[in-house]
Structure formats: structure tokens, C-alpha cells
Design a protein around this motif. Structure first.
Motif, PDB file in Angstrom:
ATOM      1  N   GLY A 188      67.475 -25.942  76.371  1.00 36.29           N
ATOM      2  CA  GLY A 188      67.077 -27.318  76.075  1.00 36.29           C
ATOM      3  C   GLY A 188      68.222 -28.271  76.359  1.00 36.29           C
ATOM      4  O   GLY A 188      69.384 -27.870  76.469  1.00 36.29           O
ATOM      5  N   ARG A 189      67.904 -29.537  76.477  1.00 37.78           N
ATOM      6  CA  ARG A 189      68.890 -30.537  76.911  1.00 37.78           C
ATOM      7  C   ARG A 189      70.075 -30.670  75.935  1.00 37.78           C
ATOM      8  O   ARG A 189      71.223 -30.773  76.375  1.00 37.78           O
ATOM      9  N   ALA A 190      69.829 -30.659  74.642  1.00 38.28           N
ATOM     10  CA  ALA A 190      70.924 -30.822  73.675  1.00 38.28           C
ATOM     11  C   ALA A 190      71.925 -29.668  73.776  1.00 38.28           C
ATOM     12  O   ALA A 190      73.141 -29.899  73.776  1.00 38.28           O
ATOM     13  N   LYS A 191      71.447 -28.449  73.893  1.00 39.91           N
ATOM     14  CA  LYS A 191      72.351 -27.305  74.000  1.00 39.91           C
ATOM     15  C   LYS A 191      73.029 -27.250  75.372  1.00 39.91           C
ATOM     16  O   LYS A 191      74.143 -26.751  75.481  1.00 39.91           O
ATOM     17  N   ILE A 192      72.378 -27.794  76.390  1.00 46.52           N
ATOM     18  CA  ILE A 192      73.012 -27.891  77.718  1.00 46.52           C
ATOM     19  C   ILE A 192      74.238 -28.792  77.605  1.00 46.52           C
ATOM     20  O   ILE A 192      75.322 -28.469  78.100  1.00 46.52           O
ATOM     21  N   LYS A 193      74.089 -29.925  76.935  1.00 46.88           N
ATOM     22  CA  LYS A 193      75.217 -30.846  76.786  1.00 46.88           C
ATOM     23  C   LYS A 193      76.337 -30.220  75.960  1.00 46.88           C
ATOM     24  O   LYS A 193      77.512 -30.449  76.235  1.00 46.88           O
ATOM     25  N   SER A 194      75.998 -29.413  74.980  1.00 45.44           N
ATOM     26  CA  SER A 194      77.024 -28.679  74.219  1.00 45.44           C
ATOM     27  C   SER A 194      77.740 -27.682  75.127  1.00 45.44           C
ATOM     28  O   SER A 194      78.959 -27.505  75.039  1.00 45.44           O
ATOM     29  N   TYR A 195      76.988 -27.045  76.006  1.00 41.67           N
ATOM     30  CA  TYR A 195      77.565 -26.112  76.974  1.00 41.67           C
ATOM     31  C   TYR A 195      78.547 -26.842  77.889  1.00 41.67           C
ATOM     32  O   TYR A 195      79.619 -26.326  78.191  1.00 41.67           O
ATOM     33  N   TRP A 196      78.182 -28.061  78.326  1.00 39.12           N
ATOM     34  CA  TRP A 196      79.093 -28.857  79.150  1.00 39.12           C
ATOM     35  C   TRP A 196      80.419 -29.056  78.425  1.00 39.12           C
ATOM     36  O   TRP A 196      81.476 -28.955  79.038  1.00 39.12           O
ATOM     37  N   LYS A 197      80.371 -29.384  77.126  1.00 40.22           N
ATOM     38  CA  LYS A 197      81.603 -29.598  76.354  1.00 40.22           C
ATOM     39  C   LYS A 197      82.462 -28.348  76.335  1.00 40.22           C
ATOM     40  O   LYS A 197      83.684 -28.416  76.409  1.00 40.22           O
ATOM     41  N   GLU A 198      81.813 -27.194  76.265  1.00 43.06           N
ATOM     42  CA  GLU A 198      82.535 -25.924  76.204  1.00 43.06           C
ATOM     43  C   GLU A 198      83.034 -25.469  77.574  1.00 43.06           C
ATOM     44  O   GLU A 198      84.156 -24.978  77.695  1.00 43.06           O
ATOM     45  N   LYS A 199      82.231 -25.652  78.624  1.00 40.28           N
ATOM     46  CA  LYS A 199      82.519 -25.023  79.918  1.00 40.28           C
ATOM     47  C   LYS A 199      82.730 -25.980  81.097  1.00 40.28           C
ATOM     48  O   LYS A 199      83.213 -25.556  82.135  1.00 40.28           O
ATOM     49  N   ASN A 200      82.346 -27.243  80.974  1.00 34.95           N
ATOM     50  CA  ASN A 200      82.302 -28.117  82.148  1.00 34.95           C
ATOM     51  C   ASN A 200      83.176 -29.363  82.081  1.00 34.95           C
ATOM     52  O   ASN A 200      83.064 -30.243  82.917  1.00 34.95           O
ATOM     53  N   THR A 201      84.054 -29.484  81.086  1.00 38.98           N
ATOM     54  CA  THR A 201      84.878 -30.695  80.986  1.00 38.98           C
ATOM     55  C   THR A 201      86.165 -30.615  81.799  1.00 38.98           C
ATOM     56  O   THR A 201      86.737 -31.646  82.132  1.00 38.98           O
ATOM     57  N   THR A 202      86.617 -29.401  82.109  1.00 35.47           N
ATOM     58  CA  THR A 202      87.795 -29.241  82.956  1.00 35.47           C
ATOM     59  C   THR A 202      87.539 -28.178  84.017  1.00 35.47           C
ATOM     60  O   THR A 202      86.690 -27.302  83.849  1.00 35.47           O
ATOM     61  N   SER A 203      88.304 -28.261  85.087  1.00 38.15           N
ATOM     62  CA  SER A 203      88.189 -27.304  86.193  1.00 38.15           C
ATOM     63  C   SER A 203      89.001 -26.048  85.896  1.00 38.15           C
ATOM     64  O   SER A 203      89.710 -25.976  84.888  1.00 38.15           O
ATOM     65  N   LEU A 204      88.938 -25.095  86.803  1.00 39.24           N
ATOM     66  CA  LEU A 204      89.764 -23.884  86.723  1.00 39.24           C
ATOM     67  C   LEU A 204      91.235 -24.224  86.560  1.00 39.24           C
ATOM     68  O   LEU A 204      91.975 -23.520  85.879  1.00 39.24           O
ATOM     69  N   ASP A 205      91.656 -25.283  87.222  1.00 37.66           N
ATOM     70  CA  ASP A 205      93.057 -25.688  87.233  1.00 37.66           C
ATOM     71  C   ASP A 205      93.395 -26.683  86.126  1.00 37.66           C
ATOM     72  O   ASP A 205      94.499 -27.229  86.092  1.00 37.66           O
ATOM     73  N   GLY A 206      92.439 -26.949  85.221  1.00 33.58           N
ATOM     74  CA  GLY A 206      92.696 -27.825  84.086  1.00 33.58           C
ATOM     75  C   GLY A 206      92.498 -29.308  84.360  1.00 33.58           C
ATOM     76  O   GLY A 206      92.871 -30.139  83.540  1.00 33.58           O
ATOM     77  N   PHE A 207      91.890 -29.656  85.493  1.00 39.67           N
ATOM     78  CA  PHE A 207      91.638 -31.058  85.813  1.00 39.67           C
ATOM     79  C   PHE A 207      90.346 -31.532  85.159  1.00 39.67           C
ATOM     80  O   PHE A 207      89.359 -30.804  85.111  1.00 39.67           O
ATOM     81  N   GLU A 208      90.360 -32.760  84.671  1.00 42.48           N
ATOM     82  CA  GLU A 208      89.180 -33.350  84.048  1.00 42.48           C
ATOM     83  C   GLU A 208      88.035 -33.487  85.051  1.00 42.48           C
ATOM     84  O   GLU A 208      88.285 -33.783  86.229  1.00 42.48           O
ATOM     85  N   THR A 209      86.800 -33.316  84.571  1.00 40.70           N
ATOM     86  CA  THR A 209      85.637 -33.435  85.451  1.00 40.70           C
ATOM     87  C   THR A 209      84.927 -34.792  85.313  1.00 40.70           C
ATOM     88  O   THR A 209      84.106 -35.141  86.150  1.00 40.70           O
ATOM     89  N   GLY A 210      85.214 -35.523  84.234  1.00 39.93           N
ATOM     90  CA  GLY A 210      84.565 -36.822  84.031  1.00 39.93           C
ATOM     91  C   GLY A 210      83.139 -36.732  83.522  1.00 39.93           C
ATOM     92  O   GLY A 210      82.429 -37.732  83.494  1.00 39.93           O
ATOM     93  N   ILE A 211      82.715 -35.558  83.100  1.00 42.21           N
ATOM     94  CA  ILE A 211      81.317 -35.389  82.710  1.00 42.21           C
ATOM     95  C   ILE A 211      80.929 -36.246  81.510  1.00 42.21           C
ATOM     96  O   ILE A 211      79.800 -36.695  81.409  1.00 42.21           O
ATOM     97  N   PHE A 212      81.872 -36.517  80.594  1.00 37.69           N
ATOM     98  CA  PHE A 212      81.579 -37.342  79.424  1.00 37.69           C
ATOM     99  C   PHE A 212      82.312 -38.672  79.421  1.00 37.69           C
ATOM    100  O   PHE A 212      82.236 -39.425  78.485  1.00 37.69           O
TER     101      PHE A 212
END
Length: 182
Positions: free
Chosen positions: A155-179
């Protein structure tokens, strides 16, 4: 054997429409180069100089992190069926999020997907075709439904929680700008 073009022609647009898989390449000045396979119904040609693709939620968000510093992107298609061809699209890209007006300009081009993360717009500055003689012939069996099923179950709410856990920085620690707010 390679041909360089300033934009996509109708023959190449028709080739793209038939493809089930494409590869995206991006890199920052430092860190790892990212090459990512993409599938599903996520790619659209707007015109001979612009394409958009729907970036679905995944385990990483390298493309978005790279584009914040370096807008260079290469997309590659390979003919795995029929006449051999490799098609590369070179240009400048930007990732757009739900908070962006451009996102809403293109979102209706795609089927609804709970896992929608960004829309990437690529303005082409070079198109290259090459032979593809060494690319193997392969038969398409079917799309995998695993990613879509996973997103729908979350669901959308848990997807956004997943982004916070897995999608806010890259492999190299760079910000993704997702939020990041504008």
C-alpha cells in the motif's frame, strides 16, 4: 557500423514500443556508476527529442541521487528478437516527484501503480544505433508481476515508509531528494 542521429525517427520509435526491457546508466562525478535494467509498461516517447519513464520503487534510488549532481543519462535498448539493433539515447535528465508539476503532466501516460516513485524526463542530445550482431536471440515469456504485487500488498503509506528506510540515500551515501521540499 554505428549511426548518429540528433533525434528519434519513426522507425526507432516503433522499435522502442516493441521492447520489453531497457537499461538506464547514470553516474555522479564520484562514486559508483549505476546501470539498471527496467521493464514493465514504464517507457514513453513524447517526441523525437524527449522521453519519459516511470521509475518504480526499488531496493535503491541511485538514478535520482546521480541526477541531482549530474544530469547525464544514457538509455540503451537491445533487440533480442528479430533484426539485430542496439539503440542508445543520450541526454540530460531530471527526476520529478509527486510534489512536482511536471510529474502530474506525465503521470497519466502510464498505468496506475502503487509503487510509483518518480517520473524521469530525458531530453535527448544524441541518438546512436549500432549493429547488435553479438546480442543473443531470446524469446520473451512474460512480465514478472512480483514488484507490482509487492507494492500493492504494502500500500502507498508503507511504500513511503520503505522509501525512508531504503531510498533516501544512494549506495555511496548521496541524498536522493525523494522527500526534499522545493
Amino acid at each position: 557500423m554505428a549511426t548518429l542521429l540528433k533525434e528519434l525517427n519513426q522507425e526507432l520509435i516503433e522499435f522502442i514500443k516493441k521492447q520489453k526491457l531497457f537499461f538506464v546508466g547514470t553516474a555522479r562525478k564520484e562514486g559508483h556508476v549505476n546501470v539498471s535494467p527496467k521493464g514493465m509498461d514504464t517507457f514513453r516517447v513524447i517526441d523525437g527529442k524527449r522521453i519519459v519513464w516511470l521509475n518504480l520503487t526499488g531496493s535503491g534510488n541511485e538514478t535520482a541521487a546521480h541526477l541531482l549532481e549530474n544530469s547525464r543519462m544514457t538509455i540503451m535498448f537491445c533487440a533480442f528478437e528479430g533484426k539485430p539493433l542496439i539503440l542508445r539515447l543520450y541526454g540530460q535528465a531530471k527526476a520529478y516527484h509527486e510534489r512536482d508539476e511536471v510529474f502530474h503532466q506525465y503521470i497519466d501516460c502510464f498505468p496506475a501503480d502503487v509503487g510509483t516513485r518518480q517520473i524521469i524526463v530525458l531530453d535527448l542530445d544524441l541518438v546512436q544505433t549500432s549493429c547488435g550482431y553479438a546480442v543473443p536471440l531470446m524469446d520473451f515469456k512474460e512480465e514478472r508481476s512480483i514488484l507490482r504485487n509487492w507494492a500493492e500488498k504494502k500500500g502507498r503509506a508503507k511504500i513511503k515508509s520503505y522509501w525512508k528506510e531504503k531510498n533516501t540515500t544512494s549506495l555511496d551515501g548521496f541524498e536522493t531528494g525523494i522527500f526534499e521540499e522545493e
